[in-house]
Design an enzyme around this catalytic site. Structure first.
Site, PDB file in Angstrom:
ATOM      1  N   ASP A 200       0.815  -1.221   0.000  1.00 36.26           N
ATOM      2  CA  ASP A 200       0.000   0.000   0.000  1.00 36.26           C
ATOM      3  C   ASP A 200       0.846   1.267   0.000  1.00 36.26           C
ATOM      4  O   ASP A 200       0.324   2.367   0.140  1.00 36.26           O
ATOM      5  CB  ASP A 200      -0.923  -0.014   1.227  1.00 36.26           C
ATOM      6  N   SER A 218      -7.362   6.190  -0.124  1.00 36.39           N
ATOM      7  CA  SER A 218      -7.676   4.891  -0.713  1.00 36.39           C
ATOM      8  C   SER A 218      -9.077   4.451  -0.314  1.00 36.39           C
ATOM      9  O   SER A 218      -9.526   4.690   0.810  1.00 36.39           O
ATOM     10  CB  SER A 218      -6.671   3.839  -0.243  1.00 36.39           C
ATOM     11  N   GLN A 268      -5.768  -1.204  -6.666  1.00 36.88           N
ATOM     12  CA  GLN A 268      -6.345  -0.299  -5.679  1.00 36.88           C
ATOM     13  C   GLN A 268      -7.176   0.776  -6.359  1.00 36.88           C
ATOM     14  O   GLN A 268      -6.852   1.234  -7.462  1.00 36.88           O
ATOM     15  CB  GLN A 268      -5.261   0.361  -4.825  1.00 36.88           C
TER      16      GLN A 268
END
Length: 286
Positions: A200, A218, A268
């Site tokens: 991430d 996110s 993502q």
């Protein structure tokens, strides 16, 4: 050496080494009851921002504690619902959805002060023999050992190397080598958690910033673990933008081992709105 953008702009450095807990301590979870866990390692990190990769890795660690040791995680899907603080413990509740002959499915809810921050759906598989094939080659970059060291902002017990091939428009590297500097046990779940923590860090959407629109918090994150990978050895992360529409952006990425084998893939979705990127993203403006 501080991490710099491809354009050469210095990025803020991480906390001093004295403020860094070991990554193995940061990702550890303690059982507090049947299928209930807490991550009690806290620290003062700027505005107390809880890094999404941290809570995802801790949730995977909690889920893995409820699965037979012969099953390893092969996919996980995360939803970031609220911002959290790194200065407080996070509680994890695990639901055992299924235990089949080869697969186990788990759901995890992460909370702080009774508020849901994050949810995880993870699947575990008993490894089996089969065909091995990588359809596309790994990105052509110099080996990590030939590149100067850089610090990876926000990450604990991780070191990086920055290949010269970067997108000039990205404020943050979208292709980089990384490895954990902790002594990691020979535990597939631990290495999967460290990979989740790393996955991430950057965003392929950074390459699409144009001064009018930029990526924000996110929304969700998925990771597929194709092969076992040691995260105390070098892995190459490469993330690429795919689409922006409806106030959201989506990117995908790969993680390759030093020998070029594909060990994981990721994707993502994040907000993509007008204005500069928010400082200290916390998810409060979703």
């Amino acid at each position: 050496m501080s991490l710099t953008s491809p354009a050469g702009t210095a990025l803020p450095g991480p906390p001093s080494p004295a403020e860094h807990p070991a990554l193995t301590a940061l990702l550890a979870v303690e059982e507090t009851g049947p299928d209930r866990f807490v991550a009690g390692c806290t620290f003062d990190e700027g505005p107390h921002m809880l890094y999404g990769g941290q809570v995802a890795a801790q949730a995977l660690a909690a889920a893995g504690r409820t699965v037979s040791p012969d099953r390893v995680p092969h996919s996980l899907h995360c939803a970031f619902l609220r911002g959290g603080t790194a200065a407080e413990p996070t509680e994890f509740a695990v639901e055992r959805d299924r235990d089949g002959r080869s697969f186990s499915a788990r759901r995890v809810v992460a909370r702080q002060r009774g508020r849901v921050l994050f949810t995880l759906s993870a699947s575990f598989h008993r490894p089996e023999a089969g065909r091995e094939l990588d359809v596309e080659p790994a990105p052509a970059v110099p080996p990590a050992t030939t590149l100067p060291a850089v610090e990876l902002l926000r990450l604990h017990s991780m070191e990086g190397r920055l290949p010269p091939e970067q997108l000039a428009s990205a404020e943050w590297p979208t292709r980089f080598w990384a490895r954990c500097t902790d002594d990691l046990a020979d535990d597939p779940l631990l290495h999967a958690c460290v990979l989740t923590y790393l996955s991430d860090l950057s965003s392929g959407l950074l390459a699409l910033h144009d001064g009018r629109f930029a990526t924000g918090p996110s929304l969700d994150h998925s990771l597929w673990l194709h092969r076992p990978a040691r995260l105390d050895e070098w892995v190459l992360v490469d993330v690429v933008p795919r689409v922006v529409a409806g106030g959201r952006g989506w990117y995908s990425g790969t993680v390759h081992a030093a020998d070029g084998t594909l060990v994981a893939s990721l994707a993502q979705e994040a907000l993509f709105r007008s204005g500069p990127p928010p400082t200290g993203w916390t998810g409060s403006d979703r």
